[in-house]
Each structure stands twice: as structure tokens, then as C-alpha cells.
Design a protein around this motif. Sequence first.
Motif, short mmCIF file in Angstrom:
data_model
loop_
_atom_site.label_atom_id
_atom_site.label_comp_id
_atom_site.label_asym_id
_atom_site.label_seq_id
_atom_site.Cartn_x
_atom_site.Cartn_y
_atom_site.Cartn_z
N VAL A 18 -1.63 17.94 46.53
CA VAL A 18 -0.80 18.20 47.71
C VAL A 18 -0.33 19.65 47.74
O VAL A 18 -0.29 20.28 48.79
N ARG A 32 -8.56 18.98 59.42
CA ARG A 32 -7.91 18.27 58.33
C ARG A 32 -7.92 16.79 58.67
O ARG A 32 -7.45 16.39 59.73
N LEU A 34 -6.72 13.04 57.48
CA LEU A 34 -5.80 12.30 56.62
C LEU A 34 -6.24 10.84 56.57
O LEU A 34 -6.42 10.20 57.62
N THR A 35 -6.44 10.31 55.36
CA THR A 35 -6.89 8.94 55.17
C THR A 35 -5.93 8.23 54.23
O THR A 35 -5.49 8.80 53.24
N ALA A 47 -1.77 8.77 50.66
CA ALA A 47 -2.49 9.57 51.64
C ALA A 47 -3.43 10.55 50.93
O ALA A 47 -3.03 11.18 49.96
N GLU A 49 -5.90 13.80 51.88
CA GLU A 49 -6.23 14.74 52.95
C GLU A 49 -7.50 15.48 52.59
O GLU A 49 -7.66 15.98 51.49
N ARG A 50 -8.43 15.54 53.55
CA ARG A 50 -9.69 16.27 53.36
C ARG A 50 -9.76 17.38 54.39
O ARG A 50 -9.26 17.24 55.50
#
Length: 53
Positions: A18, A32, A34-35, A47, A49-50
Motif C-alpha cells: 500500500v 488503477r 481495485l479488487t 483490497a 490494487e493493480r
Amino acid sequence: MKLSRRGFLASSGAALAVRSMPQVAAKTGGWRILTLVYDKALGMMRAVERVVP
């Protein structure tokens, strides 16, 4: 809350990710994504984030 060794490593790894992600995203640009994923080590959702160029 009991925190096992695996849970501690997972949470500290997530905290490091993060902290480093905004700097990488600012340099590379792109989208970006978010999954939400279920982390078995933590026993909860977290969460991820890629950054997609």
C-alpha cells in the motif's frame, strides 16, 4: 485478536504494498484497478490494487 506468524507476514506485506503503490502509479500512469479478495491467512477480505498501463 490472535495473530499468527502467517497473518503477521501477510498483513505487513500488504502494508508495504500500500505504501509503495501510489509512487509506482504516479510514475507509470495508467489505470488503477481495485479488487477485493479473500485472504485465508488473515481470515478476511482485503483490497488489492493493480496498475494497468
